[in-house]
Design a protein around this motif. Structure first.
Motif, short mmCIF file in Angstrom:
data_model
loop_
_atom_site.label_atom_id
_atom_site.label_comp_id
_atom_site.label_asym_id
_atom_site.label_seq_id
_atom_site.Cartn_x
_atom_site.Cartn_y
_atom_site.Cartn_z
N VAL A 3 -70.69 -16.05 19.58
CA VAL A 3 -71.01 -14.65 18.84
C VAL A 3 -71.35 -14.56 20.30
O VAL A 3 -72.63 -14.67 20.81
CB VAL A 3 -72.20 -14.97 17.50
CG1 VAL A 3 -72.48 -14.16 17.37
CG2 VAL A 3 -71.79 -16.40 16.23
N LYS A 4 -71.24 -13.31 20.30
CA LYS A 4 -71.23 -12.49 21.25
C LYS A 4 -72.08 -11.00 20.75
O LYS A 4 -72.37 -10.73 19.58
CB LYS A 4 -70.09 -11.53 21.74
CG LYS A 4 -69.49 -12.41 22.48
CD LYS A 4 -67.70 -11.28 22.94
CE LYS A 4 -66.91 -12.62 24.09
NZ LYS A 4 -66.23 -13.64 23.01
N LEU A 5 -73.41 -11.01 21.02
CA LEU A 5 -74.28 -9.96 21.61
C LEU A 5 -74.43 -8.57 22.35
O LEU A 5 -73.61 -9.01 23.88
CB LEU A 5 -75.38 -10.69 21.59
CG LEU A 5 -75.91 -12.08 21.05
CD1 LEU A 5 -77.85 -12.39 21.14
CD2 LEU A 5 -75.82 -11.87 19.54
N GLY A 6 -74.92 -7.64 21.71
CA GLY A 6 -73.98 -6.41 22.62
C GLY A 6 -76.48 -6.11 22.32
O GLY A 6 -77.25 -5.99 21.03
N ILE A 7 -76.37 -6.21 23.42
CA ILE A 7 -78.22 -5.82 23.62
C ILE A 7 -78.20 -4.26 23.78
O ILE A 7 -78.43 -4.51 24.83
CB ILE A 7 -78.65 -6.83 24.11
CG1 ILE A 7 -79.18 -8.07 23.90
CG2 ILE A 7 -80.46 -6.13 24.55
CD1 ILE A 7 -79.78 -9.49 24.13
N LEU A 8 -79.52 -3.35 22.91
CA LEU A 8 -79.41 -2.12 24.08
C LEU A 8 -80.97 -2.30 23.78
O LEU A 8 -81.82 -2.28 22.86
CB LEU A 8 -79.35 -1.41 23.13
CG LEU A 8 -77.92 -1.28 21.55
CD1 LEU A 8 -77.71 -0.42 20.53
CD2 LEU A 8 -77.07 -0.98 22.82
N ALA A 69 -65.36 -6.73 21.35
CA ALA A 69 -65.68 -8.50 21.23
C ALA A 69 -66.66 -8.86 20.81
O ALA A 69 -67.20 -9.72 20.50
CB ALA A 69 -65.52 -8.37 23.02
N ILE A 70 -67.96 -7.84 20.33
CA ILE A 70 -69.24 -8.23 20.40
C ILE A 70 -68.95 -8.27 18.27
O ILE A 70 -68.49 -7.25 17.55
CB ILE A 70 -70.13 -7.35 20.48
CG1 ILE A 70 -70.24 -6.50 21.84
CG2 ILE A 70 -71.12 -6.64 20.17
CD1 ILE A 70 -70.86 -5.60 22.78
N ASP A 71 -70.27 -8.97 17.95
CA ASP A 71 -70.26 -9.68 16.96
C ASP A 71 -71.89 -8.61 15.73
O ASP A 71 -71.99 -8.47 14.61
CB ASP A 71 -69.95 -11.24 16.20
CG ASP A 71 -68.87 -11.57 17.02
OD1 ASP A 71 -67.76 -10.71 16.56
OD2 ASP A 71 -69.30 -12.49 17.73
N ILE A 72 -72.52 -9.05 17.28
CA ILE A 72 -74.34 -8.97 16.30
C ILE A 72 -74.25 -7.44 18.18
O ILE A 72 -74.37 -7.64 18.71
CB ILE A 72 -75.04 -10.11 16.72
CG1 ILE A 72 -74.41 -10.87 15.71
CG2 ILE A 72 -76.25 -9.51 15.85
CD1 ILE A 72 -75.38 -12.15 15.49
N ILE A 73 -75.29 -6.36 17.31
CA ILE A 73 -75.41 -5.03 17.96
C ILE A 73 -77.52 -5.56 17.47
O ILE A 73 -78.00 -5.69 17.14
CB ILE A 73 -75.45 -3.25 18.05
CG1 ILE A 73 -73.82 -3.42 18.20
CG2 ILE A 73 -76.37 -3.14 18.68
CD1 ILE A 73 -74.04 -3.81 19.27
N VAL A 74 -77.77 -5.99 18.98
CA VAL A 74 -79.83 -5.76 19.20
C VAL A 74 -80.45 -4.85 19.63
O VAL A 74 -80.29 -4.62 20.33
CB VAL A 74 -79.79 -7.26 20.08
CG1 VAL A 74 -81.16 -7.97 19.89
CG2 VAL A 74 -79.30 -8.48 19.58
#
Length: 429
Positions: A3-8, A69-74
Motif C-alpha cells: 500500500v503506497k502512502l503520500g504524506i503531506l 499509484a498512491i492509495d492513501i494520503i496522510v
C-alpha cells in the motif's frame, strides 16, 4: 501488493509518523505492507530527522494527490489552505485520507465527508482530537450502540498546563503564559489555545460523532481562560473546586434533539474524574446508556503520541484495503447528513460562580439577594471574603439557573451604586 502512502508535511507530526512507519520491529505486521512512496514538503533543503530514499521528497503537493499509484494520503501539514483543496482533490481521485487536522475537519467536514461518501473512500481523523488518545474510533465503533448523553473533555494541553501552574504556584496568567511560551508548551501566538478556539474545533468533531449529526462550528460557544485570575483559583480551592477549560457537548432534552456544545473555564468539583487531569495531559469523559461513564486519558500532543494515532488510522485503512473493498465499512465512515440543533448559551442551565467588588456599605448582600430573587436565581452560598483596597469582595455561587435569567440579574446588579465591578463570572460543573 504493498500500500503506497503520500504524506503531506514533514514537520513534528510528519517526522514522528515516518519514524514510526520505518521502525517495523516488534510492531504490527501490517507495517510490512506499507511503502512511503512520496512525501511533500515546503522546504526541501531543511535538515530532517529522518532519512528517505532519493526521489521520495518533493515540493509538488498537487502531484502527490494526483498520483494514480498512491492509495492513501496522510495529511499532517496543518492549516486550512491549500490543505482543504488537496484533501478534496485526493478524495476525487479515489484516495483514502488520514488527517491530524482538527481545524480543517471542524470547518469543512461537511464538504469533505460528502465528497468522501460520494467517492466511496474513507477520511480518518483519530489524530485530530486528543493526540495519541484513542477516542474517535471508540465513539465510531466500541461505543456506537450507546446513547451518548454527554462528552466532557480537557482537550487542550496548553491551557491545562497554564491553569495547573496557576493553581499549584499561585501565579498570574500572564506570567505562566510567558513561561509556557519559553518552554515550547505555548505558541508565540497563543490565541487558538488560550481563547478556546482549538478546544472548540475538537468538541465539534466529538459532538458530531457522539450525537450522530453535523455540527456548525459557528454555533459552538467559545470562551477562553484569559480572564481567570489567581484570586478565582484560590477561592475555587477554598470552595472545593479546581478551574479547568472544559469542552462540553451534552443533550439538552431526553431525546437529545437539542444539544449544548460549548467551551469555557469551569469550576470542577475536586471529586470529579477530570479534576485531577493536570499539566499538558488531556482527558475525555463520555457518558452514555448503558455504558455509564468511560474516560480516555493520555498525552494530548507531541510527535510520538500524534504519530501513534495517525499510524493506527493508516493500519485500519491498510486492513480494509486488504479485505473486501467493494462495500463501505459502516463503522469507519462518517455518513450522517443532518445538522444537530444547538441551543444558544442563554438557554443553558448551569450553576455560576461570580465575584463582586463593592463599596463598603451596609445592605449590599441584601440588595444582591433581592435582584437575584426577582429573576429566579437561587443562591447556594454568599461569602464576603475580605477587602481589596477600599472595596469589599463578595463571592456568590448559585444553584442551577438558566443563563439568560442570570445575565439579566447581573445587568441590573451592575447598575447598583454600591457595585464597583464584577471581575469574574464562571460556570460551575
Amino acid at each position: 501488493m504493498g500500500v503506497k502512502l503520500g504524506i503531506l508535511g514533514l514537520g513534528t507530526v510528519g517526522t514522528g509518523t515516518v519514524q514510526l512507519l520505518q521502525d517495523k520491529i516488534d510492531r504490527h505486521p501490517l507495517l510490512q505492507e506499507i511503502e512511503i512512496y512520496r512525501v511533500g514538503v515546503r522546504s526541501p533543503n531543511k535538515p530532517r530527522q529522518v532519512e528517505l530514499p532519493a526521489g521520495v521528497v518533493t515540493t509538488d503537493l498537487e502531484a502527490i494527490v494526483n498520483d494514480p499509484a498512491i492509495d492513501i494520503i496522510v495529511e499532517v501539514m496543518g492549516g486550512l489552505e491549500p490543505t482543504r483543496s488537496l484533501i478534496l482533490t485526493a478524495i476525487k481521485n479515489g484516495k483514502h485520507v488520514v488527517t491530524a487536522n482538527k481545524a480543517v475537519i471542524s470547518r469543512f467536514g461537511a464538504e469533505i465527508f460528502t465528497a468522501a461518501n460520494a467517492a466511496g473512500v474513507y477520511v480518518m481523523l483519530e489524530a485530530s482530537v486528543g493526540g495519541g488518545i484513542p477516542v474517535i474510533q471508540p465513539l465510531k465503533q466500541s461505543l456506537s450502540v450507546n446513547q451518548i448523553h454527554a462528552i466532557t473533555g480537557i482537550v487542550n494541553g496548553t491551557t491545562n498546563y497554564i491553569l495547573t501552574r496557576m493553581q499549584t504556584e499561585g501565579s498570574d496568567f500572564d506570567d505562566v503564559l510567558a513561561d509556557a511560551q519559553s518552554l515550547g508548551y505555548a505558541e508565540a501566538d497563543p490565541t487558538a489555545d488560550v481563547d478556546g478556539l482549538d478546544a472548540a474545533d475538537k468538541i465539534a468533531i466529538l459532538a458530531s460523532l457522539g450525537f450522530g449529526g453535523r455540527i456548525n462550528l459557528a454555533d459552538v460557544y467559545c470562551e477562553g481562560i484569559r480572564q481567570v485570575s489567581k484570586t478565582d483559583i484560590a477561592y475555587a480551592t477554598k470552595l472545593g473546586f479546581v478551574i479547568k477549560l472544559l469542552a462540553i457537548a451534552k443533550g439538552q432534552n431526553h431525546d437529545r434533539s437539542q444539544l449544548s456544545v460549548r467551551v469555557h473555564p469551569t469550576l470542577v468539583p475536586q471529586s470529579h474524574p477530570l479534576a485531577t487531569i493536570n499539566g499538558v495531559y488531556n482527558a475525555i469523559l463520555v457518558e452514555g446508556e448503558p455504558i455509564g461513564q468511560v474516560m480516555f486519558f493520555g498525552p494530548g500532543a507531541g510527535a510520538g503520541a500524534t504519530a501513534s494515532a495517525v499510524c493506527s488510522d493508516i493500519l485500519n485503512l491498510v486492513a480494509t484495503l486488504k479485505t473486501d473493498t467493494s462495500k463501505a465499512h459502516p463503522l469507519l465512515a462518517c455518513s450522517h447528513q443532518h445538522y444537530c440543533q444547538i441551543s444558544p448559551i442563554s438557554e443553558l442551565v448551569s450553576r455560576f460562580y461570580t465575584r463582586f467588588l463593592t463599596k463598603d456599605q451596609s445592605g449590599v448582600i441584601g440588595k444582591l439577594g433581592t435582584i437575584f430573587g426577582k429573576y429566579d436565581v437561587s443562591l447556594e452560598s454568599v461569602v464576603q471574603t475580605g477587602f481589596q483596597e477600599q472595596l469589599a469582595e463578595i463571592v456568590v455561587v448559585t444553584h442551577d439557573v438558566k443563563e439568560g435569567d442570570f445575565r439579566k440579574a447581573l445587568a441590573e446588579i451592575k447598575n447598583l451604586a454600591a457595585i464597583d465591578s464584577i471581575p469574574s463570572i464562571l460556570r460551575v460543573l
